[in-house]
Design a protein around this motif. Structure first.
Motif, PDB file in Angstrom:
ATOM      1  N   MET A   1       8.958  33.990  36.642  1.00 11.73           N
ATOM      2  CA  MET A   1       9.183  32.690  36.000  1.00 11.73           C
ATOM      3  C   MET A   1       8.170  31.667  36.507  1.00 11.73           C
ATOM      4  O   MET A   1       7.608  30.893  35.738  1.00 11.73           O
ATOM      5  CB  MET A   1      10.612  32.245  36.288  1.00 11.73           C
ATOM      6  N   LYS A   4       4.867  32.102  34.944  1.00 13.77           N
ATOM      7  CA  LYS A   4       4.845  31.653  33.553  1.00 13.77           C
ATOM      8  C   LYS A   4       4.754  30.133  33.487  1.00 13.77           C
ATOM      9  O   LYS A   4       4.032  29.569  32.678  1.00 13.77           O
ATOM     10  CB  LYS A   4       6.100  32.135  32.842  1.00 13.77           C
ATOM     11  N   LEU A   5       5.510  29.498  34.365  1.00 12.44           N
ATOM     12  CA  LEU A   5       5.473  28.043  34.418  1.00 12.44           C
ATOM     13  C   LEU A   5       4.068  27.582  34.793  1.00 12.44           C
ATOM     14  O   LEU A   5       3.535  26.607  34.258  1.00 12.44           O
ATOM     15  CB  LEU A   5       6.497  27.550  35.444  1.00 12.44           C
ATOM     16  N   ALA A   7       1.346  29.123  34.073  1.00 14.56           N
ATOM     17  CA  ALA A   7       0.490  29.281  32.890  1.00 14.56           C
ATOM     18  C   ALA A   7       0.629  28.071  31.968  1.00 14.56           C
ATOM     19  O   ALA A   7      -0.353  27.568  31.429  1.00 14.56           O
ATOM     20  CB  ALA A   7       0.864  30.555  32.141  1.00 14.56           C
ATOM     21  N   VAL A   8       1.879  27.606  31.812  1.00 12.88           N
ATOM     22  CA  VAL A   8       2.095  26.431  30.967  1.00 12.88           C
ATOM     23  C   VAL A   8       1.424  25.212  31.574  1.00 12.88           C
ATOM     24  O   VAL A   8       0.778  24.421  30.883  1.00 12.88           O
ATOM     25  CB  VAL A   8       3.613  26.167  30.783  1.00 12.88           C
ATOM     26  N   CYS A  11      -2.191  25.284  30.882  1.00 15.63           N
ATOM     27  CA  CYS A  11      -2.446  24.851  29.497  1.00 15.63           C
ATOM     28  C   CYS A  11      -2.418  23.325  29.402  1.00 15.63           C
ATOM     29  O   CYS A  11      -3.272  22.704  28.773  1.00 15.63           O
ATOM     30  CB  CYS A  11      -1.386  25.400  28.553  1.00 15.63           C
ATOM     31  N   LEU A  12      -1.395  22.761  30.038  1.00 17.32           N
ATOM     32  CA  LEU A  12      -1.256  21.304  29.990  1.00 17.32           C
ATOM     33  C   LEU A  12      -2.416  20.610  30.688  1.00 17.32           C
ATOM     34  O   LEU A  12      -2.926  19.590  30.230  1.00 17.32           O
ATOM     35  CB  LEU A  12       0.067  20.886  30.640  1.00 17.32           C
ATOM     36  N   CYS A  15      -5.351  20.668  28.475  1.00 19.40           N
ATOM     37  CA  CYS A  15      -5.187  19.628  27.441  1.00 19.40           C
ATOM     38  C   CYS A  15      -5.463  18.246  28.024  1.00 19.40           C
ATOM     39  O   CYS A  15      -6.156  17.428  27.432  1.00 19.40           O
ATOM     40  CB  CYS A  15      -3.772  19.645  26.881  1.00 19.40           C
ATOM     41  N   PHE A  18      -9.082  17.704  28.660  1.00 19.68           N
ATOM     42  CA  PHE A  18      -9.753  17.372  27.410  1.00 19.68           C
ATOM     43  C   PHE A  18      -9.432  15.935  27.014  1.00 19.68           C
ATOM     44  O   PHE A  18     -10.280  15.183  26.607  1.00 19.68           O
ATOM     45  CB  PHE A  18      -9.290  18.309  26.299  1.00 19.68           C
ATOM     46  N   ALA A  19      -8.158  15.606  27.176  1.00 20.67           N
ATOM     47  CA  ALA A  19      -7.706  14.291  26.730  1.00 20.67           C
ATOM     48  C   ALA A  19      -8.415  13.174  27.473  1.00 20.67           C
ATOM     49  O   ALA A  19      -8.823  12.175  26.885  1.00 20.67           O
ATOM     50  CB  ALA A  19      -6.203  14.164  26.907  1.00 20.67           C
ATOM     51  N   GLU A 226      23.042  34.343  16.536  1.00 15.78           N
ATOM     52  CA  GLU A 226      23.744  34.361  17.836  1.00 15.78           C
ATOM     53  C   GLU A 226      25.002  35.232  17.759  1.00 15.78           C
ATOM     54  O   GLU A 226      25.346  35.930  18.707  1.00 15.78           O
ATOM     55  CB  GLU A 226      24.145  32.942  18.250  1.00 15.78           C
ATOM     56  N   LEU A 229      23.856  38.778  17.899  1.00 16.17           N
ATOM     57  CA  LEU A 229      23.394  39.061  19.263  1.00 16.17           C
ATOM     58  C   LEU A 229      24.561  39.428  20.182  1.00 16.17           C
ATOM     59  O   LEU A 229      24.518  40.412  20.915  1.00 16.17           O
ATOM     60  CB  LEU A 229      22.674  37.816  19.795  1.00 16.17           C
TER      61      LEU A 229
ATOM     62  N   LEU B  82      16.227  40.025  18.267  1.00 20.56           N
ATOM     63  CA  LEU B  82      16.785  40.898  19.276  1.00 20.56           C
ATOM     64  C   LEU B  82      16.420  42.343  18.997  1.00 20.56           C
ATOM     65  O   LEU B  82      16.245  42.757  17.852  1.00 20.56           O
ATOM     66  CB  LEU B  82      18.299  40.759  19.309  1.00 20.56           C
ATOM     67  N   ILE B 253      -7.316  15.018  19.595  1.00 21.66           N
ATOM     68  CA  ILE B 253      -8.478  14.528  20.339  1.00 21.66           C
ATOM     69  C   ILE B 253      -9.723  15.310  19.933  1.00 21.66           C
ATOM     70  O   ILE B 253      -9.648  16.398  19.384  1.00 21.66           O
ATOM     71  CB  ILE B 253      -8.291  14.654  21.873  1.00 21.66           C
ATOM     72  N   MET B 261      -9.215  18.976  18.532  1.00 23.27           N
ATOM     73  CA  MET B 261      -8.064  19.666  19.087  1.00 23.27           C
ATOM     74  C   MET B 261      -6.802  18.848  18.820  1.00 23.27           C
ATOM     75  O   MET B 261      -6.780  17.647  19.054  1.00 23.27           O
ATOM     76  CB  MET B 261      -8.246  19.836  20.585  1.00 23.27           C
ATOM     77  N   PRO B 300       3.487  24.658  25.138  1.00 25.38           N
ATOM     78  CA  PRO B 300       2.292  23.923  24.715  1.00 25.38           C
ATOM     79  C   PRO B 300       1.769  24.524  23.407  1.00 25.38           C
ATOM     80  O   PRO B 300       1.735  25.753  23.276  1.00 25.38           O
ATOM     81  CB  PRO B 300       1.299  24.145  25.860  1.00 25.38           C
ATOM     82  N   ILE B 319       7.605  29.320  27.063  1.00 22.44           N
ATOM     83  CA  ILE B 319       8.419  29.983  28.080  1.00 22.44           C
ATOM     84  C   ILE B 319       9.852  29.482  27.918  1.00 22.44           C
ATOM     85  O   ILE B 319      10.093  28.307  27.671  1.00 22.44           O
ATOM     86  CB  ILE B 319       7.920  29.789  29.523  1.00 22.44           C
TER      87      ILE B 319
END
Lengths: 490, 398
Positions: A1, A4-5, A7-8, A11-12, A15, A18-19, A226, A229, B82, B253, B261, B300, B319
């Motif tokens: 986890m 993965k966080l 990785a996010v 990405c941010l 961004c 760039f911003a 759901e 599931l 699923l 931007i 982008m 994102p 995620i």
């Protein structure tokens, strides 16, 4: 986890990077069809324009015959540039916006302006000030400009410097060196054109409504997903070895209302397929009464030990049916015997066993000797009877084992968890196929199964010539835990 | 199915004819894709088709009417679905018919009503065919919402019914000591009342924040509550509440050179609360409020456009984490532990769009989904797995 966080966050960060290093685009080309060209500044060359392109101050955009482009300003204003048109973006700041239409026809839908801000559109023969409106300007031969206002108010100034206020449904013409006439109403042709434009804008509004509707629909449809599931997660539906869907329901019932004593409970497993309905029941009867299922469950699997148990099974009886035929089997006369000669001195022994098809006994054992005798040593004390015309009389346990093993087959090969017992009873051939299957109906290899027995469901298929129900079989899919608790699987 | 679609088109056509004299703006979107779904080294190919048909009628500046028909066939599973049933062979087909009058009650205020019917058919096993899938369902809905500028407030009432999924016990004659009176017949059917709010605001130039909130109350009028000894309390019915909150800040931007982008961050939170318990009959384990969970998803989302080629690239990486508040983990053998089930997911999506003409574009999509869970008992349901799919096709917008 965490990865993965991370990785996010990367990405941010990209961004954000760039911003910070970039600027906000002022104009975006939202649609470009046909030969559309842009010039990013006044000294640059004309290059092809694509949807998604961004433009800034001092950029120009032009369309050739049969071409069309739509651009959006950062304040939300939209411009539709018709064929053979050219537009120059002169100034685009928060307080001032100035565009120059140099040729052709452009329809403007300008967002409402805040106090103190200005928006100006200029042609060779007219200058229009706008506060939030929808209009078009068409530059014809000799730079003549035709202004049509569809919504709001436009302040238009001709080459003579005189200002006119043009309202919705009105139009004006501006000619070179000729004072303009007062605004006049739309004629039929204008109304038809406007109706066509209205349809286009209705279409856009409808598309927005569709998007909104579909996203709401998606949320509501998720609610149904759901439900599905949960059914899968609880094992209430699986695919059997034949690729068919099996629905499974399992219940536990107790009490005198259902004909059970305080020392009993009943487990019910219902199976349903498209073309059949099968069920399975199991009734364990204990020596002593119990208050909760959990309490009984502590002793349901007890077979031997060093000390006498608090509770034990008097009998364990099963039933299976396809609603027409039935199969019943069970052990009765349970007793705990104390035999100091063996390692675990306390042993549960059942005096009787039966296996019936449509209420006819096919296999059974009883204690040797007179009525009231018990089995203390299974090898010597049990007398077996089988309803097989090729067998005469009774059998000892050893003889029964030999007979039984003769019917044991591995139809899918030595390495597949599929076994079969095949017997020739008086009423016809009986086969009992046991499959271990995964959730998708696949039969595992022996190696895979040995690694994790409880990972697989069990399918038990009883076929008997004497049955008259669907396919002459009873076909049961049950969690192995149930079969294990009931002593059917070890 | 085809008959019903023809009927739906007929209904829409009737409305269209009835609206003679009004302005009609027809939206027709068609998407056709071929694709492949992969799961644990196996794959299956098929196609997907979507048609949206909305002949919007404008009767006056104030009143419009939007009959809509959405039709979908899916032969390639979505990666987020699923992994149940025939994992590779799933097909579904649906149609959604709705009627929406829209009334403008002020300069920036619109009132919308809606009546809708949605039907989905799903084939997951070899013995299922169109119309008799175990999980086929229908949704009937009515709704009303008001939008003013950038805020929308809505109320919907909908009923979801699974016509082929009656409880098995309801198909018996009570000989087992349990009956549909105790347990219920249409266990999955429910009625929902939903209040939703959504809107957007513009905190900075070029920066938009979309937000949403929804609160749903579901009543399962034919599902009784299971008690800690495995029996059912016929007098108490299941009731769930679902709350969802979403936030999506986005911006455009121009980072460098010929590149534009569009970036955004989608944040969603859902919590589900239910009064239903579960008694695991095979393992004799009672779990109180088995359905309660919270779920968070963060993604994102980035789109790239270029000034040199008419190409658009989309990227998103979501995620997600679902935490059951009471449902206990089990080991591979099914033995219950003390921790609660937590499932983490990631969903990578890549898209490519290339315009072929004004109305037609070529699209390619790749999706990859990973699920990992603290639940190790996978005899009846897969919790830890990886799936992917890819599509190539065309989209037409009239």
């Amino acid at each position: 986890m965490k990865s993965k966080l991370f990785a996010v966050l990367v990405c941010l960060a990209v961004c954000a990077g760039f911003a910070f290093s970039a600027k906000t685009p002022k104009v975006i080309v939202t649609s470009s069809y046909g030969k559309v060209f842009v010039k990013l500044n006044q000294t640059a060359n004309w290059t092809k324009c694509y949807t998604g392109m961004t433009l800034d101050e001092n950029a120009s955009i032009k369309t050739e015959a049969k071409a069309k482009a739509e651009i959006m300003l950062y304040d939300g204003s939209k411009l539709t540039i018709k064929p053979k048109s050219e537009m120059f973006i002169k100034i685009l700041t928060d307080s001032q916006k100035a565009l120059e239409q140099r040729a052709g026809k452009v329809r403007y839908k300008i967002s409402k302006l805040a106090q103190g801000r200005s928006f100006e559109c200029k042609t060779p023969t007219a200058v229009c000030s706008i506060r939030g409106t929808e209009f078009s300007m068409d530059i014809g031969e000799n730079d003549q400009t035709e202004l049509k206002v569809f919504e709001g108010l436009v302040a238009a100034i001709g080459t003579d410097g005189k200002e006119f206020e043009v309202g919705p449904g009105k139009k004006m013409e501006f000619l070179t060196n000729v004072p303009p006439e007062d605004p006049s109403s739309f004629d039929t042709e204008d109304n038809e054109e406007e109706s066509k434009n209205q349809q286009e804008s209705e279409k856009m509004a409808t598309q927005a409504e569709i998007n909104m509707d579909l996203s709401k629909e998606a949320v509501q449809q998720m609610a149904a997903t759901e439900m599905k599931l949960a059914e899968y997660q609880q094992g209430k539906t699986i695919i059997d070895v034949f690729g068919k869907r099996v629905r499974i329901e399992e219940y536990i019932v107790r009490g005198s209302a259902v004909g059970l004593g305080a020392n009993q409970y009943k487990m019910v497993v219902l199976n349903s397929r498209k073309d059949r309905f099968d069920w399975y029941t199991w009734i364990p009867t204990f020596a002593n009464n119990f208050t909760s299922i959990a309490e009984a469950n502590e002793w349901v699997g007890w077979r031997n030990g060093d000390v006498a148990p608090d509770n034990y099974l008097l009998s364990t009886e099963f039933g299976a049916s396809n609603t027409v035929d039935n199969s019943k089997w069970g052990y009765t006369g349970g007793r705990v015997i104390d035999d100091p000669s063996i390692a675990q001195t306390q042993n549960l022994v059942f005096d009787n066993y039966y296996f019936k098809l449509n209420d006819v006994t096919m296999i059974s054992y009883v204690p040797a000797g007179a009525a009231g005798s018990h089995i203390n040593n299974f090898s010597t004390d049990a007398v077996w009877t089988v309803n097989d015309p090729s067998v005469s009389g009774t059998m000892t346990s050893a003889q029964f084992e030999t007979w039984y093993n003769t019917g044991y087959l591995l139809p899918s090969g030595d390495d597949k968890m599929h076994s079969r017992f095949e017997f020739g009873f008086a009423g016809g051939t009986y086969t009992e196929d046991t499959y271990s299957i995964d959730d998708y109906g696949k039969v595992p290899s022996l190696t895979d199964y040995a690694g994790d027995k409880l990972k697989y469901n069990m399918e038990l298929v009883m076929f008997y010539d004497g049955f008259t129900g669907t396919d002459k079989k009873i076909d049961l899919c049950v969690e192995p835990k149930i079969f294990m608790d009931s002593g059917l699987v070890k | 199915m085809i008959k019903k679609i023809i009927l739906a088109v007929g209904v829409l056509s009737s409305f269209t004819l009835a609206s003679f004299g009004s302005d009609i703006a027809t939206v027709l979107n068609v998407k056709a894709f071929g694709g492949q779904y992969s799961y644990e080294g196996e794959s299956a190919s098929n196609g997907n088709l979507n048609i949206d048909f909305v002949p919007a009628m404008k009767f006056s500046d104030k009143f419009s009417f939007l009959p809509a028909l959405y039709v979908e066939y899916r032969g390639v599973k979505d990666v987020t679905e699923l992994v149940g049933g025939e994992k590779l062979l799933q097909q579904s087909a649906s149609y959604n018919l709705s009627l929406r009058p829209v009334y403008k009650i002020g300069e920036n205020t619109k009132l919308r009503a809606k009546v809708g019917y949605f039907k989905q058919m799903i084939i997951e096993a070899k013995d299922e065919s169109w119309g008799n899938g175990a999980f086929d369902y229908a949704k009937t809905s009515v709704g009303l919402d008001v939008s003013k500028k950038n805020i929308n407030i809505g109320y919907s009432m909908y009923i979801i019914a699974f016509p082929n999924y009656a409880s098995l016990v309801s198909q018996t004659s009570g000989q087992f000591g349990v009956s549909a009176t105790d347990i219920g017949k249409n266990l999955l059917d429910f009625m929902a009342n939903e209040v939703s709010l959504y809107g957007k605001f513009y905190p900075l130039s070029g920066f938009v924040v979309d937000w949403s909130f929804a609160y749903t109350m579901k009543s399962f009028n034919d599902q009784t509550i299971q008690l800690d000894n495995g029996v059912y309390n016929a007098s108490q019915k299941r009731a769930d509440t679902v709350m969802g909150v979403g936030l999506f800040p986005s911006f455009a931007i121009v980072p460098t050179g010929p590149l534009t982008m569009f970036g955004g961050l989608s944040i969603n939170y859902v919590s589900n609360a239910s009064n239903q318990n579960r008694y695991d009959t095979a393992k004799k384990q009672f779990i109180e409020k088995d359905y309660d969970y919270t779920e968070t998803k963060i993604a994102p989302i980035i789109s790239f456009s270029f000034n040199t080629v008419p190409l658009k690239l989309d990227f998103s990486y979501e995620i997600g984490s679902r935490a059951y508040l009471n449902r206990l983990v089990q080991d591979v053998a099914g033995v219950y532990g003390t921790d609660k089930i937590k499932t983490d997911t990631t969903y990578l999506s890549l898209g490519l769009t290339y315009p072929l003409s004004e109305k037609l574009s070529l699209k390619g999509i790749y999706g990859s989904y990973n699920s990992s869970s603290s639940m190790k008992y996978e005899q009846v349901y897969k919790y830890t797995y990886q799936t992917s799919n890819m599509f190539l096709g065309v989209a037409y917008e009239l």
